[in-house]
Scaffold this motif. Sequence first.
Motif, PDB file in Angstrom:
ATOM      1  N   GLY A   1     -28.033   0.933 -30.909  1.00 56.64           N
ATOM      2  CA  GLY A   1     -29.058   0.629 -29.921  1.00 56.64           C
ATOM      3  C   GLY A   1     -29.046   1.671 -28.826  1.00 56.64           C
ATOM      4  N   ALA A   2     -30.173   2.378 -28.659  1.00 56.11           N
ATOM      5  CA  ALA A   2     -30.228   3.505 -27.717  1.00 56.11           C
ATOM      6  C   ALA A   2     -31.038   3.185 -26.473  1.00 56.11           C
ATOM      7  CB  ALA A   2     -30.798   4.739 -28.420  1.00 56.11           C
TER       8      ALA A   2
ATOM      9  N   GLY B   1     -30.061   5.012 -32.708  1.00 58.08           N
ATOM     10  CA  GLY B   1     -31.282   4.472 -32.123  1.00 58.08           C
ATOM     11  C   GLY B   1     -32.435   4.501 -33.105  1.00 58.08           C
ATOM     12  N   GLU B   2     -33.228   3.441 -33.125  1.00 58.21           N
ATOM     13  CA  GLU B   2     -34.338   3.361 -34.070  1.00 58.21           C
ATOM     14  C   GLU B   2     -35.481   4.304 -33.703  1.00 58.21           C
ATOM     15  OE1 GLU B   2     -37.343  -0.033 -35.950  1.00 58.21           O
ATOM     16  OE2 GLU B   2     -35.759  -0.592 -34.541  1.00 58.21           O
ATOM     17  N   GLU B   3     -35.725   4.482 -32.405  1.00 64.34           N
ATOM     18  CA  GLU B   3     -36.822   5.345 -31.979  1.00 64.34           C
ATOM     19  C   GLU B   3     -36.363   6.805 -31.947  1.00 64.34           C
ATOM     20  OE1 GLU B   3     -39.471   3.725 -28.850  1.00 64.34           O
ATOM     21  OE2 GLU B   3     -37.995   2.102 -28.744  1.00 64.34           O
ATOM     22  N   THR B   4     -37.319   7.705 -32.071  1.00 64.01           N
ATOM     23  CA  THR B   4     -36.970   9.120 -32.212  1.00 64.01           C
ATOM     24  C   THR B   4     -36.738   9.825 -30.884  1.00 64.01           C
ATOM     25  OG1 THR B   4     -39.328   9.686 -32.275  1.00 64.01           O
ATOM     26  CG2 THR B   4     -38.222   9.338 -34.382  1.00 64.01           C
ATOM     27  N   GLY B   5     -37.325   9.336 -29.805  1.00 60.74           N
ATOM     28  CA  GLY B   5     -37.228  10.025 -28.525  1.00 60.74           C
ATOM     29  C   GLY B   5     -35.950   9.706 -27.782  1.00 60.74           C
TER      30      GLY B   5
ATOM     31  N   ALA C   1     -50.155   1.689 -15.843  1.00 62.03           N
ATOM     32  CA  ALA C   1     -51.094   2.081 -14.793  1.00 62.03           C
ATOM     33  C   ALA C   1     -51.365   3.584 -14.781  1.00 62.03           C
ATOM     34  CB  ALA C   1     -50.564   1.647 -13.428  1.00 62.03           C
ATOM     35  N   GLY C   2     -50.497   4.375 -15.422  1.00 62.11           N
ATOM     36  CA  GLY C   2     -50.675   5.818 -15.459  1.00 62.11           C
ATOM     37  C   GLY C   2     -50.053   6.556 -14.305  1.00 62.11           C
ATOM     38  N   THR C   3     -49.259   5.869 -13.458  1.00 59.80           N
ATOM     39  CA  THR C   3     -48.600   6.541 -12.345  1.00 59.80           C
ATOM     40  C   THR C   3     -47.315   7.244 -12.779  1.00 59.80           C
ATOM     41  OG1 THR C   3     -47.484   4.472 -11.738  1.00 59.80           O
ATOM     42  CG2 THR C   3     -49.577   4.974 -10.645  1.00 59.80           C
ATOM     43  N   TRP C   4     -46.780   6.866 -13.951  1.00 60.30           N
ATOM     44  CA  TRP C   4     -45.635   7.557 -14.540  1.00 60.30           C
ATOM     45  C   TRP C   4     -46.040   8.073 -15.916  1.00 60.30           C
ATOM     46  CZ3 TRP C   4     -40.168   4.982 -14.069  1.00 60.30           C
ATOM     47  CH2 TRP C   4     -39.858   4.766 -12.717  1.00 60.30           C
ATOM     48  N   ASP C   5     -45.565   9.276 -16.246  1.00 63.47           N
ATOM     49  CA  ASP C   5     -45.702   9.731 -17.621  1.00 63.47           C
ATOM     50  C   ASP C   5     -44.460   9.312 -18.408  1.00 63.47           C
ATOM     51  OD1 ASP C   5     -43.691  11.505 -16.885  1.00 63.47           O
ATOM     52  OD2 ASP C   5     -45.004  13.249 -16.829  1.00 63.47           O
ATOM     53  N   ALA C   6     -44.491   9.549 -19.708  1.00 62.30           N
ATOM     54  CA  ALA C   6     -43.402   9.090 -20.566  1.00 62.30           C
ATOM     55  C   ALA C   6     -42.063   9.698 -20.160  1.00 62.30           C
ATOM     56  CB  ALA C   6     -43.708   9.414 -22.026  1.00 62.30           C
ATOM     57  N   GLU C   7     -42.071  10.970 -19.789  1.00 62.30           N
ATOM     58  CA  GLU C   7     -40.812  11.645 -19.474  1.00 62.30           C
ATOM     59  C   GLU C   7     -40.111  11.008 -18.284  1.00 62.30           C
ATOM     60  OE1 GLU C   7     -39.113  16.167 -18.655  1.00 62.30           O
ATOM     61  OE2 GLU C   7     -41.243  15.832 -19.082  1.00 62.30           O
ATOM     62  N   ARG C   8     -40.889  10.475 -17.343  1.00 59.20           N
ATOM     63  CA  ARG C   8     -40.273   9.878 -16.158  1.00 59.20           C
ATOM     64  C   ARG C   8     -39.503   8.601 -16.493  1.00 59.20           C
ATOM     65  NH1 ARG C   8     -43.269   8.935 -10.296  1.00 59.20           N
ATOM     66  NH2 ARG C   8     -41.415   8.146  -9.193  1.00 59.20           N
ATOM     67  N   THR C   9     -39.790   8.006 -17.634  1.00 58.06           N
ATOM     68  CA  THR C   9     -39.058   6.796 -18.030  1.00 58.06           C
ATOM     69  C   THR C   9     -37.709   7.107 -18.654  1.00 58.06           C
ATOM     70  OG1 THR C   9     -39.961   6.670 -20.286  1.00 58.06           O
ATOM     71  CG2 THR C   9     -41.266   5.662 -18.506  1.00 58.06           C
TER      72      THR C   9
END
Length: 398
Positions: A11-12, A36-40, A54-62
């Motif tokens: 679990g990642a 981890g199951e997901e690739t990122g 909401a679009g205030t964060w992009d994926a990288e910020r998570t």
Amino acid sequence: MNTPSSVLVVGAGAAGLSVVESLRRKGYRERITLIGEETGAPYDRPPLSKQVLAGTWDAERTHLRTRDVLDALDTEFVLGDRALALDAATRTVRTGSGAELGAEAVVLATGLHARRLPGLSGTAGVHVLRTLDDAARIRGELLEAERVVVVGDGVLGAEIAATARLMGTDVTLTGPQAAPMQAQLGHDIARLLAALHTEHGVRLRPDTLVDALETTDGRVTAVRQVEGETIPADLVVSAVGSTPATDWLAGSGLLLEDGVVCDSRCRAADGIYAAGDVARFHHEALGRSLRLENRTNATEQAMLVAANILGEDRPYSPIPYFWTDQLGVKIQVYGLPTPTATVHIVEGGTEEGRFVAQYLDSDGSPVAVLGWNMPKQARGHRHHLLGRYTPAPAAAPR
């Protein structure tokens, strides 16, 4: 207890990564593998229903950590490969790629699967929200949708409805409870949350169940409720809860009952531990098992698991805690509100939109504290809960 020569984390997410980081902080220098199951890269989930949608964060910020920080952990990351089976006796995990990975200590941190209502999947315009990819798909459709129906009035459903409404979409929130998040907040505070949503234009359909979808050319056009009412919809998000990701553990020999059943040390079997949303652990102070679905628990439980892998033999007896941000209001809850608890405002006031509430059991003892736009003050009342959630020093391991 001897320090294990290797650790395998399955679990990642936040819990899995926190186990790795805690082991390294404590000086563990042996081999660690994380599946981890997901690739990122490992990412945080609470922002998905708020900032990402909401679009205030992009994926990288998570992302929980940068690539450099992950590299410094000296850990083998096996991403994009789902765990399929566990042999508890040999502590070996078989993955979708056919790999067999073993270690002297195994940590199960596979989290949750989004629950899907029968008849609400396989139709265009109908989604669940669990992953970054889910959030991206829903956001893309939110930008085009005029009418959104959120099915499920728990924490996730309320957050999605709030975010979608702030984006200017016509939103209906439907669910079986009398008010959003009543199971988490109790009747009195849930009524205040219902009023907040209504004030911002969210259409509430309480005490209702969804019967079916109406579609045209394979795309959703409306949601039909059991009572017969039809709610037009360009987009439907199903947020009807989740189930622990334990399906792959069938036949492993572990006890599975709404999660991986563990003792108070978060140990499911010899050399096997669980952490995060998937773990059902024995809380010594409460004298019963709990499974907590929140970000804070994922981190704190992971740290405890790392400590116990290294021989510290500590019970996990947290004061449960979760938070939610909706429509400009930050709600924080310490403890476990009970349906029969009475609510007293101890600071601020509901009319001011800022208050701290204390939940008292039938015997007058505090069981929970809630802050409504008063985070610092709510934390200040947390100490009232120590007697209920802290085990006696002499409590024996179970």
